[in-house]
Design a protein around this motif. Structure first.
Motif, short mmCIF file in Angstrom:
data_model
loop_
_atom_site.label_atom_id
_atom_site.label_comp_id
_atom_site.label_asym_id
_atom_site.label_seq_id
_atom_site.Cartn_x
_atom_site.Cartn_y
_atom_site.Cartn_z
N LEU A 31 0.49 -22.24 24.53
CA LEU A 31 0.50 -23.71 24.44
C LEU A 31 -0.69 -24.22 23.62
CD1 LEU A 31 1.57 -24.74 28.07
CD2 LEU A 31 3.01 -24.41 26.06
N LEU A 32 -1.84 -23.61 23.86
CA LEU A 32 -3.03 -24.02 23.10
C LEU A 32 -2.83 -23.76 21.61
CD1 LEU A 32 -5.71 -25.30 23.72
CD2 LEU A 32 -6.65 -23.06 24.29
N SER A 33 -2.19 -22.64 21.27
CA SER A 33 -1.91 -22.33 19.86
C SER A 33 -0.99 -23.39 19.27
CB SER A 33 -1.18 -20.99 19.71
OG SER A 33 -1.90 -19.99 20.29
N ARG A 34 0.02 -23.80 20.06
CA ARG A 34 0.96 -24.79 19.54
C ARG A 34 0.21 -26.10 19.21
NH1 ARG A 34 5.81 -26.21 23.33
NH2 ARG A 34 5.81 -23.97 23.55
N ILE A 35 -0.71 -26.47 20.08
CA ILE A 35 -1.48 -27.71 19.85
C ILE A 35 -2.32 -27.58 18.58
CG2 ILE A 35 -3.35 -29.14 20.78
CD1 ILE A 35 -2.24 -28.34 23.62
N LEU A 36 -3.03 -26.45 18.46
CA LEU A 36 -3.90 -26.27 17.28
C LEU A 36 -3.08 -26.20 15.99
CD1 LEU A 36 -6.46 -23.88 18.93
CD2 LEU A 36 -7.09 -25.91 17.62
N LEU A 37 -1.93 -25.55 16.04
CA LEU A 37 -1.10 -25.45 14.83
C LEU A 37 -0.54 -26.82 14.46
CD1 LEU A 37 0.73 -22.07 15.55
CD2 LEU A 37 -0.96 -22.52 13.76
N THR A 38 -0.17 -27.61 15.46
CA THR A 38 0.33 -28.96 15.18
C THR A 38 -0.78 -29.80 14.55
OG1 THR A 38 1.80 -28.79 17.07
CG2 THR A 38 1.41 -31.01 16.23
N LEU A 39 -1.97 -29.71 15.15
CA LEU A 39 -3.11 -30.47 14.63
C LEU A 39 -3.36 -30.12 13.17
CD1 LEU A 39 -5.48 -32.37 15.40
CD2 LEU A 39 -6.82 -30.32 15.86
N LYS A 40 -3.39 -28.81 12.87
CA LYS A 40 -3.69 -28.39 11.50
C LYS A 40 -2.58 -28.81 10.52
CE LYS A 40 -5.19 -24.10 11.01
NZ LYS A 40 -5.47 -22.68 11.31
N ALA A 41 -1.34 -28.80 11.00
CA ALA A 41 -0.23 -29.15 10.11
C ALA A 41 -0.23 -30.64 9.78
CB ALA A 41 1.10 -28.77 10.77
N VAL A 42 -0.62 -31.46 10.76
CA VAL A 42 -0.54 -32.92 10.57
C VAL A 42 -1.83 -33.49 10.00
CG1 VAL A 42 -0.15 -35.11 11.76
CG2 VAL A 42 1.13 -33.09 12.45
N LEU A 43 -2.95 -32.96 10.48
CA LEU A 43 -4.25 -33.51 10.12
C LEU A 43 -5.10 -32.43 9.45
CD1 LEU A 43 -5.10 -35.56 13.28
CD2 LEU A 43 -5.58 -36.34 11.00
N PRO A 44 -5.03 -32.31 8.15
CA PRO A 44 -5.82 -31.25 7.52
C PRO A 44 -7.32 -31.50 7.67
CG PRO A 44 -4.69 -32.60 5.88
CD PRO A 44 -4.30 -33.14 7.21
N PHE A 45 -8.07 -30.44 7.87
CA PHE A 45 -9.52 -30.55 8.00
C PHE A 45 -10.20 -29.98 6.77
CE2 PHE A 45 -8.19 -31.35 12.19
CZ PHE A 45 -9.14 -32.21 12.69
N SER A 46 -11.40 -30.49 6.49
CA SER A 46 -12.13 -29.96 5.34
C SER A 46 -12.49 -28.50 5.65
CB SER A 46 -13.38 -30.79 5.06
OG SER A 46 -14.23 -30.71 6.17
N PRO A 47 -12.68 -27.66 4.61
CA PRO A 47 -12.93 -26.23 4.86
C PRO A 47 -14.18 -26.01 5.72
CG PRO A 47 -12.65 -26.68 2.49
CD PRO A 47 -12.64 -28.00 3.18
N GLU A 48 -15.16 -26.93 5.61
CA GLU A 48 -16.39 -26.73 6.41
C GLU A 48 -16.34 -27.51 7.73
OE1 GLU A 48 -16.78 -29.92 3.50
OE2 GLU A 48 -16.29 -27.80 3.30
#
Ligand code: SF4
Length: 382
Positions: A72-89
């Motif tokens: 479940l935690l992976s699903r949350i993190l993958l959703t976050l990364k897919a929708v809200l890209p973060f800067s590399p740093e």
């Protein structure tokens, strides 16, 4: 635009005796429903936030995020990364409680792009951990940090508590030394406060809560705030100490007027100068998201006077202090025109000092922060 993202996971394996945070023991079904709702909220609100550019920090807190199964935690993190890209740093922190993780879980978090772990250690004395209702032992903390390193984490923070029932200054000393041996990059220290509605509050009412004497708690505070800088942890906020380059950028954003978007039950947001809070009840939150309703309500809009007070309280928590230039840029008037008498009074009491273009609390001011903050309350509107 620089901004942070906060995700709230409101589940714990067991409630600690002192805790009034919004969290509860959850069933597998409740966790799965919550995860689905949280991901849906991220997908619904995320694009609007992503339009401002990549996020600088993300913080997954709770509760105990690692009380969720890693799937479940992976699903949350993958959703976050897919929708809200973060800067590399970007700094991506997950709060971890010993006793809820193993090497496999931590390796998965590292692979998913988590850069920082905040470990709820609290103490390295098993009798105190049991007394405050933690689910883990001191050995479990050591294991967690060892696994974190093996998983590839270089940025690991430890939380420690003082003023616990039955705790002595010697206990605090031993815990600090053990913590230092584990080579964390960051240490947060919290004094116990007895919060309404907790088991400790009930014990206090029944007269069975034996807290250390006030002067002993003060000695613990003095010891912690003196010893951590000697070990190379600079105090950058009232309760936070870091090795050079390892301040929590996410937490700093709360104190320095940086916007953040919160997702999940009870999560707060500060966006466009407005403060919002999500529905705190887990079932009501899930219900709202499932029926397509935005689960946030706007908090009472702050008056200009309240905004000034809050700006000062938050900035004064940090070692950098309260910048005159930033105050003037935000409010269109000088800090001294509003707070001249307060600044003078607190300087005379040794609670405040000048530093370049800012004013900041002295060591004494940090110790008696409440006195200093009270002095920043304003009479009348501005
Ligand atoms: S683990 Fe943290 S959030 Fe959960 S009950 Fe204990 S103190 Fe509260």
């Amino acid at each position: 635009m620089r901004y942070g993202v906060y995700l709230h996971i409101p589940f714990c394996r067991k409630k600690c005796a002192y805790c009034d945070f919004p969290s509860q023991v959850g069933t597998k079904a409740a966790m799965a429903d919550y995860t689905a709702a949280l991901c849906r909220e991220i997908r619904a609100r995320g694009p609007e936030i992503a339009a401002y550019g990549p996020g600088a920090t993300a913080y997954i807190g709770g509760g105990t995020p690692t009380a969720l199964p890693i799937s479940l935690l992976s699903r949350i993190l993958l959703t976050l990364k897919a929708v809200l890209p973060f800067s590399p740093e970007a700094e991506v922190t997950v709060e971890v409680n010993p006793g809820t993780v193993d090497l496999e879980t931590l390796t998965a978090l590292h692979t998913l792009g988590v850069t920082r772990l905040s470990v709820g250690a609290q103490s390295f004395e098993d009798r105190l951990l049991a007394r405050i209702g933690r689910i883990h032992t001191a050995q479990a903390i050591r294991d967690t940090v060892r696994w974190a390193r093996a998983a590839g984490f270089t940025d690991v923070s430890l939380d420690l508590m003082y003023g616990l029932p039955g705790q002595t200054i010697e206990d605090v000393r031993r815990s600090v030394e053990t913590a230092i041996d584990l080579a964390p990059t960051h240490i947060s220290v919290y004094g116990l406060t007895v919060e309404e509605g907790t088991p400790f509050a009930a014990e206090e009412a029944a007269g069975t809560l034996r807290l250390p004497a006030e002067e002993d708690t003060e000695a613990m505070y003095d010891y912690l705030t003196r010893i951590l800088p000697r070990y190379g942890f600079a105090r950058y906020e009232i309760a936070n100490f870091a090795r050079p380059g390892f301040m929590s950028r996410h937490n700093l954003s709360y104190w320095t007027d940086v916007p953040y978007a919160g997702f999940g039950a009870a999560a707060h947001s500060y966006w466009d100068g407005r403060r919002m809070v999500n529905e705190p009840d887990i079932a009501a939150y899930i219900d709202a998201v499932q029926s397509g309703r935005f689960p946030a309500r706007e908090e009472e809009p702050a008056t200009r006077k309240n905004q000034m007070e809050e700006f000062c309280f938050l900035a004064l928590r940090t070692a950098r202090g309260l910048s005159r230039a930033k105050f003037a840029a935000k409010f269109g008037c000088s800090l001294d025109s509003v707070y001249h008498a307060t600044l003078q009074d607190l300087r005379a009491k040794g609670l405040l000092e000048e530093a370049a273009d800012s004013v900041r609390l002295t060591e004494r001011g940090m110790k008696f922060g409440n006195v200093a903050f009270r002095a920043f309350l304003l009479d009348g509107e501005r």
